[in-house]
Enzyme design. Structure first.
Site, PDB file in Angstrom:
ATOM      1  N   ASP A 177      -9.227 -17.000 -16.226  1.00 43.38           N
ATOM      2  CA  ASP A 177     -10.005 -17.509 -15.105  1.00 43.38           C
ATOM      3  C   ASP A 177     -11.090 -18.473 -15.588  1.00 43.38           C
ATOM      4  O   ASP A 177     -11.834 -18.158 -16.531  1.00 43.38           O
ATOM      5  CB  ASP A 177     -10.640 -16.331 -14.358  1.00 43.38           C
ATOM      6  CG  ASP A 177     -11.264 -16.724 -13.047  1.00 43.38           C
ATOM      7  OD1 ASP A 177     -10.537 -17.210 -12.173  1.00 43.38           O
ATOM      8  OD2 ASP A 177     -12.485 -16.544 -12.894  1.00 43.38           O
ATOM      9  N   ASN A 235      -0.179   4.491  -0.637  1.00 43.42           N
ATOM     10  CA  ASN A 235      -0.816   5.731  -0.198  1.00 43.42           C
ATOM     11  C   ASN A 235      -1.496   5.596   1.156  1.00 43.42           C
ATOM     12  O   ASN A 235      -2.236   6.481   1.583  1.00 43.42           O
ATOM     13  CB  ASN A 235      -1.810   6.232  -1.257  1.00 43.42           C
ATOM     14  CG  ASN A 235      -2.949   5.239  -1.490  1.00 43.42           C
ATOM     15  OD1 ASN A 235      -2.966   4.143  -0.921  1.00 43.42           O
ATOM     16  ND2 ASN A 235      -3.895   5.617  -2.337  1.00 43.42           N
ATOM     17  N   ASP A 293      -1.860  -1.287  -3.893  1.00 49.72           N
ATOM     18  CA  ASP A 293      -2.134  -0.522  -5.107  1.00 49.72           C
ATOM     19  C   ASP A 293      -1.017  -0.680  -6.127  1.00 49.72           C
ATOM     20  O   ASP A 293       0.021  -1.298  -5.857  1.00 49.72           O
ATOM     21  CB  ASP A 293      -2.368   0.955  -4.769  1.00 49.72           C
ATOM     22  CG  ASP A 293      -1.279   1.526  -3.867  1.00 49.72           C
ATOM     23  OD1 ASP A 293      -0.099   1.324  -4.175  1.00 49.72           O
ATOM     24  OD2 ASP A 293      -1.620   2.170  -2.852  1.00 49.72           O
ATOM     25  N   ASP A 300      -3.988   3.832   2.426  1.00 53.65           N
ATOM     26  CA  ASP A 300      -5.448   3.792   2.591  1.00 53.65           C
ATOM     27  C   ASP A 300      -5.926   2.404   3.013  1.00 53.65           C
ATOM     28  O   ASP A 300      -7.126   2.156   3.105  1.00 53.65           O
ATOM     29  CB  ASP A 300      -6.157   4.228   1.314  1.00 53.65           C
ATOM     30  CG  ASP A 300      -5.910   3.282   0.138  1.00 53.65           C
ATOM     31  OD1 ASP A 300      -5.092   2.339   0.287  1.00 53.65           O
ATOM     32  OD2 ASP A 300      -6.532   3.482  -0.922  1.00 53.65           O
ATOM     33  N   ASP A 314      -5.042 -10.891 -15.715  1.00 54.53           N
ATOM     34  CA  ASP A 314      -6.130 -11.840 -15.533  1.00 54.53           C
ATOM     35  C   ASP A 314      -7.248 -11.546 -16.520  1.00 54.53           C
ATOM     36  O   ASP A 314      -7.701 -10.402 -16.631  1.00 54.53           O
ATOM     37  CB  ASP A 314      -6.675 -11.740 -14.106  1.00 54.53           C
ATOM     38  CG  ASP A 314      -6.667 -13.077 -13.393  1.00 54.53           C
ATOM     39  OD1 ASP A 314      -7.175 -14.046 -13.973  1.00 54.53           O
ATOM     40  OD2 ASP A 314      -6.173 -13.155 -12.257  1.00 54.53           O
ATOM     41  N   GLU A 332      -7.176 -21.509 -16.429  1.00 52.22           N
ATOM     42  CA  GLU A 332      -7.631 -22.228 -15.247  1.00 52.22           C
ATOM     43  C   GLU A 332      -8.643 -23.280 -15.705  1.00 52.22           C
ATOM     44  O   GLU A 332      -9.661 -22.952 -16.309  1.00 52.22           O
ATOM     45  CB  GLU A 332      -8.265 -21.262 -14.248  1.00 52.22           C
ATOM     46  CG  GLU A 332      -8.626 -21.916 -12.927  1.00 52.22           C
ATOM     47  CD  GLU A 332      -9.285 -20.934 -11.964  1.00 52.22           C
ATOM     48  OE1 GLU A 332      -9.042 -21.053 -10.746  1.00 52.22           O
ATOM     49  OE2 GLU A 332     -10.053 -20.058 -12.421  1.00 52.22           O
ATOM     50  N   ASP A 359       0.844  -1.196   0.000  1.00 51.57           N
ATOM     51  CA  ASP A 359       0.000   0.000   0.000  1.00 51.57           C
ATOM     52  C   ASP A 359       0.880   1.247   0.000  1.00 51.57           C
ATOM     53  O   ASP A 359       1.514   1.568   1.006  1.00 51.57           O
ATOM     54  CB  ASP A 359      -0.905  -0.035   1.241  1.00 51.57           C
ATOM     55  CG  ASP A 359      -1.763   1.205   1.386  1.00 51.57           C
ATOM     56  OD1 ASP A 359      -1.890   1.953   0.402  1.00 51.57           O
ATOM     57  OD2 ASP A 359      -2.306   1.422   2.489  1.00 51.57           O
TER      58      ASP A 359
END
Length: 570
Positions: free
Chosen positions: A209, A32, A38, A34, A107, A264, A30
């Site tokens: 997926d 930033n 990210d 929050d 993905d 997958e 992370d």
């Protein structure tokens, strides 16, 4: 020793010589503060990822999503979810990764979308607009019930009533994830177009997926029921047009733009995979099988994956060996033990207390010395473990819906038994934030994270592991160097030894006059090594998680969770 030269690597399919590192963005880093991982957090850690020696990064979904299923419910395929940053941030990540010779795999989630996607909102409005047939709609039966008995993988019916359209729609997963109708050529073209969009931004390949679910039996027959099931999750993969649809993806996008693919394939066995990845068929490069991940599941349990048992090592050897033999000269294996849907291996199958380092590196040795492309999931390379959570700590939609089905409704599991199973196999075990150091929130964020931190982070973290004498990550670095530098691991033959032994996974890889014998003790026992391998005067140790450098150093004992690879000349 057969070495793999730079020129040969460049002239071959890059993914056959590669090791791929999976990043689950929400839980990685992370930047930033929050509480959510990210894109800029990933950019910050690119030097670390590069230091492992890997060749590519697979990113779990970063697209706009209501996060019902942690980003696999996509509302906009072309836009980055604001919690992760912006499209420009992602473009920069792709560019920065490429500067480090790291490829980017994204993905592709196109069995279904979020119910917040514009396509679905428009499809709900009427039966005769452009998007009406983007999804699978059916009328209720005469008695008002669902069109058939198909079950959702997240429990309950796979059909959900829509008041606006006055029909049921199909969803193999959460009701907020309606399945796309691949029979509609407009759907297929929309998918090809979004793939081309990301290729134009520099994406190098796709992890697809549940791609083997995109074709449905258009007769929509009831599935055979057992255990008096009302809704049945069976016969919902590998539909009649699956190969045709995947071939179309290959011809429209993968082949023209030279994009790597790994699909997958939940229900696929090795014989199925040969059809999916045989280069002559022009479908996929690799598939992820689920078969070996069921070795700790009771075969005839009534509670699905929640009826657990100790890992069956004989079965693990049998399944992995079957895939090694079946795929040789017919395609390529994707090798993995952990990902965002799988629990941490040292806790699930190993010993995450007395022998955490040893069991983590033992399973790594088994995997990375096989033929195929290894995938490493974030934290796997430092031996992260499952957390000791209470039921209220879990976030996963599958766990919560399955708890309601098996504990509250069917009452076939007690809360205590369900929690025990969750500690072993829940998907959430892999989704706790990455453990970077022993500071607040494991160095993941200065704010409270979106998901609870594993309580063992002061003991298990990147900073501490890289300085340790028993360093899991340094052992991974050594394994990756072996794969890059030794042709025997890419092209050598495979032969399982001592197939019925319940404790040791031993196999040989041979190429020309060179033979490597991989001997891995997957138990807490001290065992006699001679049963599995006897060195001669010229035998060498290629790698050892007990830091042995000579064949004679192994004495005659395999220590608990010892992994050692010997080299001999044939």
């Amino acid at each position: 020793m057969f070495l793999l030269g730079t020129e040969e690597i460049m002239n071959s399919e890059w993914w056959k010589n590669a090791v791929i590192y999976q990043v689950y963005p929400k839980s990685f880093n992370d930047s930033n503060n929050d509480g959510y991982g990210d894109i800029n957090g990933i950019i910050e850690k690119l030097p670390y990822i590069k230091s492992l020696g890997v060749d590519a990064i697979w990113l779990n979904p970063l697209y706009v999503s209501p996060q019902v299923d942690n980003g696999y419910d996509i509302a906009d395929y072309r836009a980055v979810d604001p919690r992760f940053g912006t499209n420009e941030d992602l473009y920069r990540l792709i560019d920065e990764a490429h500067k480090l010779d790291l490829k980017i795999i994204m993905d592709l989630v196109v069995n279904g979308t979020s119910d917040q996607h514009r396509w679905f909102k428009e499809s709900c409005k009427s039966k005769d607009n452009y998007f009406s047939d983007f999804y699978i709609w059916k009328d209720a039966k005469a008695d008002g019930s669902e069109p058939n008995n198909w079950g959702s993988n997240f429990s309950g019916s796979a059909w959900e009533w829509n008041d606006q359209r006055q029909q049921y729609y199909l969803h193999y997963y959460a009701k907020e994830q309606p399945d796309l109708n691949w029979e509609n050529p407009r759907v297929r073209e929309a998918v090809f177009d979004l793939m081309r969009f990301w290729k134009a931004k520099g994406v190098d390949g796709w992890r697809m997926d549940i791609i083997t679910s995109i074709s449905k039996n258009q007769e929509f027959p009831d599935n055979p029921a057992k255990h008096n099931e009302k809704y049945v999750v069976a016969n919902q993969d590998n539909g009649p047009r699956m190969h045709e649809f995947i071939h179309d993806i290959n011809q429209e996008v993968l082949a023209p733009f030279d994009m790597m693919s790994v699909g997958e394939a939940p229900a696929s066995k090795s014989i199925d995979a040969r059809q999916l990845v045989d280069p002559k068929r022009q479908e996929l490069d690799m598939v992820f099988t689920f078969q070996h991940m069921h070795i700790d599941r009771q075969e005839n349990g009534v509670n699905g994956r929640w009826d657990t048992q100790p890992a069956d090592i004989v079965l693990l050897k049998s399944i992995l060996s079957d895939w090694q033999n079946a795929m040789r000269d017919h395609g390529w294996n994707a090798l993995y033990f952990e990902n965002h849907d799988r629990a941490r291996t040292p806790s699930r199958w190993g010993n995450d207390q007395e022998y955490r380092y040893e069991s983590a590196t033992a399973f790594a040795t088994v995997l990375h010395c096989l033929q195929g492309t290894p995938f490493i999931y974030q934290g796997e390379e430092i031996g992260m473990t499952n957390p000791d959570f209470k039921l209220d700590d879990y976030e996963d939609v599958e766990l919560r819906t399955n708890y309601r089905q098996y504990v509250e409704e069917q009452q076939t599991l007690s809360p205590e038994a369900f929690l025990k199973a969750a500690h072993q196999i829940s998907r959430d075990n892999a989704r706790t934030p990455m453990q970077w150091d022993d500071t607040l929130n494991a160095g993941f964020s200065e704010s409270e994270s979106w998901f609870k931190i594993n309580e063992r982070y002061p003991e298990i973290n990147v900073d501490k592991d890289q300085k340790a004498q028993k360093s899991v990550s340094n052992y991974y670095r050594d394994l990756i160097k072996l794969r890059h530098n030794n042709l025997i691991l890419r092209d050598g033959t495979y032969e399982l030894k001592n197939a019925a032994d319940p404790d040791v996974f031993a196999y040989e890889r041979c190429l020309g006059e060179q033979k490597w014998t991989v001997v891995v003790n997957l138990s807490d026992k001290r065992l006699k090594r001679a049963k599995y391998y006897t060195p001669n005067l010229d035998s060498k140790v290629v790698i050892s998680n007990y830091h042995k450098t000579k064949a004679s150093d192994s004495d005659e004992i395999l220590e608990p969770w010892e992994a050692i690879v010997f080299e001999d000349q044939i």
